[in-house]
Design a protein around this motif. Structure first.
Motif, PDB file in Angstrom:
ATOM      1  N   GLY A   1      -5.057   7.881   7.064  1.00  0.00           N
ATOM      2  CA  GLY A   1      -6.505   8.044   7.056  1.00  0.00           C
ATOM      3  C   GLY A   1      -7.028   8.931   8.169  1.00  0.00           C
ATOM      4  N   GLY A   2      -6.156   9.485   8.989  1.00  0.00           N
ATOM      5  CA  GLY A   2      -6.599  10.424  10.018  1.00  0.00           C
ATOM      6  C   GLY A   2      -6.831   9.813  11.389  1.00  0.00           C
ATOM      7  N   LEU A   3      -6.335   8.599  11.629  1.00  0.00           N
ATOM      8  CA  LEU A   3      -6.384   8.044  12.988  1.00  0.00           C
ATOM      9  C   LEU A   3      -4.990   8.203  13.592  1.00  0.00           C
ATOM     10  CD1 LEU A   3      -8.381   4.723  12.351  1.00  0.00           C
ATOM     11  CD2 LEU A   3      -9.192   6.736  13.599  1.00  0.00           C
TER      12      LEU A   3
ATOM     13  N   ALA B   1       0.869  -1.176   0.000  1.00  0.00           N
ATOM     14  CA  ALA B   1       0.000   0.000   0.000  1.00  0.00           C
ATOM     15  C   ALA B   1       0.904   1.223   0.000  1.00  0.00           C
ATOM     16  CB  ALA B   1      -0.892  -0.009   1.234  1.00  0.00           C
ATOM     17  N   VAL B   2       0.640   2.173  -0.892  1.00  0.00           N
ATOM     18  CA  VAL B   2       1.445   3.401  -0.912  1.00  0.00           C
ATOM     19  C   VAL B   2       0.613   4.628  -0.560  1.00  0.00           C
ATOM     20  CG1 VAL B   2       3.206   2.528  -2.506  1.00  0.00           C
ATOM     21  CG2 VAL B   2       1.156   3.597  -3.432  1.00  0.00           C
ATOM     22  N   GLY B   3      -0.688   4.459  -0.444  1.00  0.00           N
ATOM     23  CA  GLY B   3      -1.539   5.577  -0.053  1.00  0.00           C
ATOM     24  C   GLY B   3      -2.993   5.128  -0.033  1.00  0.00           C
ATOM     25  N   LEU B   4      -3.858   6.001   0.512  1.00  0.00           N
ATOM     26  CA  LEU B   4      -5.290   5.692   0.534  1.00  0.00           C
ATOM     27  C   LEU B   4      -6.003   6.518  -0.527  1.00  0.00           C
ATOM     28  CD1 LEU B   4      -5.908   5.696   4.399  1.00  0.00           C
ATOM     29  CD2 LEU B   4      -5.840   3.695   2.884  1.00  0.00           C
TER      30      LEU B   4
ATOM     31  N   ASP C   1     -15.112   6.124   9.292  1.00  0.00           N
ATOM     32  CA  ASP C   1     -15.852   5.663   8.120  1.00  0.00           C
ATOM     33  C   ASP C   1     -14.899   4.956   7.157  1.00  0.00           C
ATOM     34  OD1 ASP C   1     -18.245   6.731   8.972  1.00  0.00           O
ATOM     35  OD2 ASP C   1     -17.980   8.631   7.896  1.00  0.00           O
ATOM     36  N   GLY C   2     -15.132   3.672   6.910  1.00  0.00           N
ATOM     37  CA  GLY C   2     -14.340   2.951   5.913  1.00  0.00           C
ATOM     38  C   GLY C   2     -12.909   2.633   6.304  1.00  0.00           C
ATOM     39  N   LEU C   3     -12.596   2.710   7.596  1.00  0.00           N
ATOM     40  CA  LEU C   3     -11.212   2.465   8.024  1.00  0.00           C
ATOM     41  C   LEU C   3     -11.197   1.846   9.422  1.00  0.00           C
ATOM     42  CD1 LEU C   3      -8.181   3.023   7.293  1.00  0.00           C
ATOM     43  CD2 LEU C   3      -8.403   5.168   8.540  1.00  0.00           C
TER      44      LEU C   3
END
Ligand SMILES: Cc1cc2nc3c(=O)[nH]c(=O)nc-3n(C[C@H](O)[C@H](O)[C@H](O)COP(=O)(O)OP(=O)(O)OC[C@H]3O[C@@H](n4cnc5c(N)ncnc54)[C@H](O)[C@@H]3O)c2cc1C
Ligand code: SF4
Ligand code: SF4
Lengths: 396, 57
Positions: free
Chosen positions: A168-170, A125-128, A276-278
């Motif tokens: 993702g902001g967590l 994975a290199v990004g979301l 949401d979604g993560l």
């Protein structure tokens, strides 16, 4: 252009990722699990110690193929050599075994595939993919080719180095007091007691410990963990282990079969594990036991709960934060108190001197402990050194 | 300038410890992005001392 669409994409094929993928697929979700390495489970980045009880809890049947050794108990060794032996009678089913993680991780991934999950190796994975603030999928490089996949939910099972949550902001950032830097050799031609896992505490490993976990009669995982805030110079962690091995008669004729570096979190759990979604599982969720640094069992527990919830969420086509909170709540019910209690105990343990460790281990060795528990240990220490227990009493 | 030497074991200890999430490790290659604040934490956490902070940008 999208290269595929799934209910769930799991990033990382360690124990946490494979357990998530298996349980989600079992409930009918479409699942893709990606792993950046070319071989699942290798190179090993682990001491491989685990208790029998923790495998029972997550429904993994012990299999000779991935068990290297079953031990009778553990020995805790103080700086001047006092030994407190924890045997099966005291520890019950918490007594340990030493895994063959190369095979264990593959067996769990095979279970996931068997349940219907797709797997891609050499795929990082290199990004979301984020749209209007919502995680929609993941950008990867697979065997050198850039690709994009859409997902109802992306699962960060990407271990200590986890970036999925932070992308993702967590917030999974750690404090220097909550990171342990590790180095280990698998040493063969050593003369250890292969019936016991051994833990050496004190200033040989500042803020952590040295471990000797038997693989067989001649071979053991010999490693060290040092708290980041106690490291004085770059590369000191490896140097401290090399020095210890050179001085130990049982080990200094040993030859390495491999060398392992890495880090573990020894933190309280983060404030949030879902959006949401993560969703985050395993080391990525910072749920390693802050006292032992062990994380395999918790990785499996979190993966099992996450997979079940994601499987149901897939049927309902609802991957909102509110829906995924069911996972976070299940995990907190199971682990939160333990993680906080052990984190607080760790915060105290890292302040103790070698002298104090000697007093504690000598007392435990001489008085003995009927049944292992924090409470019982404190009671025994209190009988001889009430002054030492004062600070810990709020933990009972 | 921050640089990684051949001692690197590709373990990701630095990646997970970086407060700016400025390090990326594919299976074997470690790279630093412009979010790096040169705080030095990765230099310290690396178990084998594979990261060096050098003079200049
Ligand atoms: C030296 C050392 C000794 C340890 N000893 C023990 C022990 O004796 N007992 C114990 O219980 N625990 C131990 N631990 C901790 C244990 O190894 C972890 O808790 C456990 O592996 C966590 O499982 P996981 O699935 O969360 O993560 P991992 O097993 O780390 O798996 C994460 C996976 O994600 C992959 N990945 C990461 N980033 C990406 C990306 N961007 N794209 C695709 N894939 C990615 C990685 O390659 C890796 O395969 C030790 C750790 C270290 C470092
Ligand atoms: S911590 Fe050190 S050995 Fe590990 S990946 Fe970073 S630079 Fe390499
Ligand atoms: S110096 Fe600090 S900010 Fe820069 S890469 Fe290292 S840990 Fe991250």
């Amino acid at each position: 252009m999208v290269d595929g669409k799934y209910d769930v994409i799991v990033v990382g094929a360690g124990p946490a990722g494979s357990m998530t993928a298996k349980h989600a697929a079992q409930k009918g979700a479409s699942v893709l699990m990606i792993e950046k390495r070319q071989e699942i489970g290798s190179p090993v980045r682990c001491g491989e110690g685990i208790s029998k009880a923790s495998l029972d809890e997550v429904g993994i049947k012990p299999d000779k193929r991935w068990i290297a050794a079953e031990v009778d108990g553990a020995k805790i060794v103080s700086p001047s050599g006092h030994v407190f032996t924890i045997n099966e009678r005291m520890a019950g089913n918490e007594v340990g075994m030493v895994l063959e993680r190369v095979l264990f991780d593959k067996a769990l991934a095979a279970d996931a595939a068997n349940a219907g999950a797709e797997i891609k190796v050499k795929t990082s994975a290199v990004g979301l993919k984020i749209e209007n603030g919502k995680v929609r999928g993941v950008k990867v490089i697979s065997h050198g080719e850039p690709m994009e996949f859409e997902a109802g939910c992306v699962v960060g099972a990407d271990g200590f180095e986890s970036q999925i949550g932070r992308w993702g902001g967590l917030d999974t950032n750690l404090k220097p007091n909550d990171i342990t830097s590790c180095f280990q050799y698998r040493l063969t031609n050593v003369d250890h007691d292969f019936r016991y896992c051994e833990f050496i505490i004190g200033s040989a490993a500042p803020g952590g410990y040295i471990w000797i976990f038997p693989k067989d009669e001649y071979t053991a995982n010999v490693g060290i963990g040092v708290l980041l805030s106690k490291i004085k110079s770059p590369g000191q962690v490896k140097q401290l282990l090399d020095r210890f091995i050179a001085k130990d008669e049982r080990l200094n004729k040993g030859q390495p079969l491999d060398a392992v570096s890495g880090a573990v979190s020894v933190s309280p759990p983060p404030d949030k594990l879902v959006k949401d979604g993560l969703l985050l599982v395993g080391d990525a969720a910072r749920i390693i036991d802050p006292i032992t640094g062990g994380g395999i069992a918790h990785a499996c527990i979190s993966g099992m709960h996450a997979g079940k919830v994601l499987g149901e969420a897939a049927q309902e086509k609802d991957f909102s934060e509110a829906r995924l909170m069911e996972y976070e709540n299940l995990l907190r019910n199971r682990l939160e108190n333990k993680l906080w209690r052990n984190w607080m105990a760790k915060e105290k343990l890292i302040t103790l001197s070698d002298e104090t460790f000697d007093k504690i281990i000598q007392t435990l060795a001489e008085v003995g402990v009927e049944k292992m528990s924090v409470g019982n240990i404190l009671k025994v220490i209190k009988s001889r050194h009430p002054e030492l227990v004062k600070e810990f009493e709020d933990l009972i | 300038m921050i640089a990684v030497v051949e001692r690197c074991m590709h373990c990701g200890a630095c990646v997970g410890s970086c407060p700016s999430n400025a390090i990326y490790l594919n299976e074997v290659i470690l790279s630093f992005n412009s979010d790096c604040t040169k705080c030095g934490r990765c230099v310290k956490v690396c178990p084998v001392g594979a990261i060096r902070m050098e003079a200049g940008d």
